[in-house]
Design a protein around this motif. Sequence first.
Motif, PDB file in Angstrom:
ATOM      1  N   GLY A 135      41.204  34.873  34.246  1.00  0.00           N
ATOM      2  CA  GLY A 135      40.292  34.042  33.455  1.00  0.00           C
ATOM      3  C   GLY A 135      39.043  34.815  33.051  1.00  0.00           C
ATOM      4  O   GLY A 135      38.570  34.715  31.916  1.00  0.00           O
ATOM      5  N   HIS A 136      38.505  35.629  33.985  1.00  0.00           N
ATOM      6  CA  HIS A 136      37.340  36.470  33.646  1.00  0.00           C
ATOM      7  C   HIS A 136      37.707  37.455  32.525  1.00  0.00           C
ATOM      8  O   HIS A 136      36.892  37.731  31.644  1.00  0.00           O
ATOM      9  N   LEU A 137      38.919  38.001  32.601  1.00  0.00           N
ATOM     10  CA  LEU A 137      39.326  39.003  31.603  1.00  0.00           C
ATOM     11  C   LEU A 137      39.461  38.366  30.213  1.00  0.00           C
ATOM     12  O   LEU A 137      39.039  38.947  29.213  1.00  0.00           O
ATOM     13  N   ILE A 138      40.046  37.160  30.162  1.00  0.00           N
ATOM     14  CA  ILE A 138      40.160  36.460  28.869  1.00  0.00           C
ATOM     15  C   ILE A 138      38.768  36.188  28.305  1.00  0.00           C
ATOM     16  O   ILE A 138      38.490  36.430  27.122  1.00  0.00           O
ATOM     17  N   ASN A 139      37.886  35.698  29.172  1.00  0.00           N
ATOM     18  CA  ASN A 139      36.516  35.402  28.741  1.00  0.00           C
ATOM     19  C   ASN A 139      35.847  36.655  28.163  1.00  0.00           C
ATOM     20  O   ASN A 139      35.196  36.603  27.114  1.00  0.00           O
ATOM     21  N   ALA A 140      36.039  37.791  28.837  1.00  0.00           N
ATOM     22  CA  ALA A 140      35.419  39.042  28.378  1.00  0.00           C
ATOM     23  C   ALA A 140      35.985  39.468  27.026  1.00  0.00           C
ATOM     24  O   ALA A 140      35.237  39.864  26.120  1.00  0.00           O
ATOM     25  N   VAL A 141      37.305  39.362  26.877  1.00  0.00           N
ATOM     26  CA  VAL A 141      37.944  39.745  25.604  1.00  0.00           C
ATOM     27  C   VAL A 141      37.455  38.831  24.475  1.00  0.00           C
ATOM     28  O   VAL A 141      37.144  39.288  23.369  1.00  0.00           O
ATOM     29  N   MET A 142      37.345  37.535  24.757  1.00  0.00           N
ATOM     30  CA  MET A 142      36.913  36.582  23.732  1.00  0.00           C
ATOM     31  C   MET A 142      35.444  36.770  23.361  1.00  0.00           C
ATOM     32  O   MET A 142      35.056  36.604  22.200  1.00  0.00           O
ATOM     33  N   LYS A 143      34.616  37.105  24.359  1.00  0.00           N
ATOM     34  CA  LYS A 143      33.195  37.349  24.064  1.00  0.00           C
ATOM     35  C   LYS A 143      33.043  38.521  23.099  1.00  0.00           C
ATOM     36  O   LYS A 143      32.170  38.515  22.232  1.00  0.00           O
ATOM     37  N   GLN A 156      34.905  39.155  20.782  1.00  0.00           N
ATOM     38  CA  GLN A 156      35.265  38.657  19.447  1.00  0.00           C
ATOM     39  C   GLN A 156      34.228  37.658  18.920  1.00  0.00           C
ATOM     40  O   GLN A 156      34.436  37.039  17.873  1.00  0.00           O
ATOM     41  N   GLY A 157      33.147  37.440  19.682  1.00  0.00           N
ATOM     42  CA  GLY A 157      32.071  36.565  19.221  1.00  0.00           C
ATOM     43  C   GLY A 157      32.142  35.136  19.730  1.00  0.00           C
ATOM     44  O   GLY A 157      31.319  34.301  19.359  1.00  0.00           O
ATOM     45  N   PHE A 158      33.123  34.825  20.594  1.00  0.00           N
ATOM     46  CA  PHE A 158      33.245  33.462  21.123  1.00  0.00           C
ATOM     47  C   PHE A 158      32.327  33.282  22.341  1.00  0.00           C
ATOM     48  O   PHE A 158      32.030  34.248  23.051  1.00  0.00           O
ATOM     49  N   MET A 214      36.989  28.257  24.906  1.00  0.00           N
ATOM     50  CA  MET A 214      35.835  28.892  24.277  1.00  0.00           C
ATOM     51  C   MET A 214      35.337  28.001  23.140  1.00  0.00           C
ATOM     52  O   MET A 214      36.103  27.213  22.569  1.00  0.00           O
ATOM     53  N   GLN A 215      34.058  28.145  22.813  1.00  0.00           N
ATOM     54  CA  GLN A 215      33.539  27.437  21.641  1.00  0.00           C
ATOM     55  C   GLN A 215      34.075  28.138  20.395  1.00  0.00           C
ATOM     56  O   GLN A 215      34.027  29.367  20.304  1.00  0.00           O
ATOM     57  N   LEU A 216      34.577  27.336  19.479  1.00  0.00           N
ATOM     58  CA  LEU A 216      35.181  27.895  18.268  1.00  0.00           C
ATOM     59  C   LEU A 216      34.075  28.365  17.332  1.00  0.00           C
ATOM     60  O   LEU A 216      33.168  27.603  17.008  1.00  0.00           O
ATOM     61  N   CYS A 217      34.130  29.639  16.923  1.00  0.00           N
ATOM     62  CA  CYS A 217      33.049  30.146  16.072  1.00  0.00           C
ATOM     63  C   CYS A 217      33.502  30.388  14.640  1.00  0.00           C
ATOM     64  O   CYS A 217      32.676  30.564  13.747  1.00  0.00           O
TER      65      CYS A 217
END
Length: 217
Positions: free
Chosen positions: A101-109, A111-113, A129-132
């Motif tokens: 879950g931490h890794l997904i969060n890091a990858v998405m961040k 990308q600007g999420f 994640m919040q949709l940007c």
Amino acid sequence: MQEQIYLSNTYCFYKKSNILDVVQYRGESWIALEKNIFHPKGGGQPSDIGFIDGIKVIEVKKNKEGIVFLKLQDGYKPLGSVEAEIDKENRKKLAALHTAGHLINAVMKCQGFSYYSCNHEPRKSRVVMQLCSYVDKCIIGDMIEENVNNIVKKGFPVTATYSEEGLRVITIGHEIIDHCAGTHVKKTSMIEEFKIRSIKVKKETLSVGYDCSHTLH
Ligand SMILES: [Zn+2]
């Protein structure tokens, strides 16, 4: 004072301990151990499951003072010293899901999420994640899977320290840093079979469903 062993050692599955406290809550007896190996429900992670003197632990909660209490099946009230045991395979699975879950969060961040919420329960695990911006579900699913698996392969160490304010800080490799009170694998290569299960857009959020396993050792 309760020692929270689950915070310092994900792989401590068994411990003898004295009883620290017994309280009544909504007509039920709850016990606290001096040396606690049970992760309470919270932060998107389910409670650990296990046994006290062979009696099933059916719920684990942390109170406002940070003391972890266990509810035992049939209201069993142990005295003195007990043998605590958690389900080893369940703990390893939850640690792998939680760390992923931490890794997904890091990858998405990257990308600007921005993070919204998470759930690390097996078969329901997801990071929201919040949709940007508009997203192509297939493209973003493939991108997350590839990037997370790249981090997994690198075998980055996962370490826990405490900030000056007393907050627990999780560091994965050099760049992924989060405040967190969950259980984690020792290094990312202990996660295997990571795959995206679903990508769902709901209102202003993007829900990334995923699954993974823990290596045998
Ligand atoms: Zn964590």
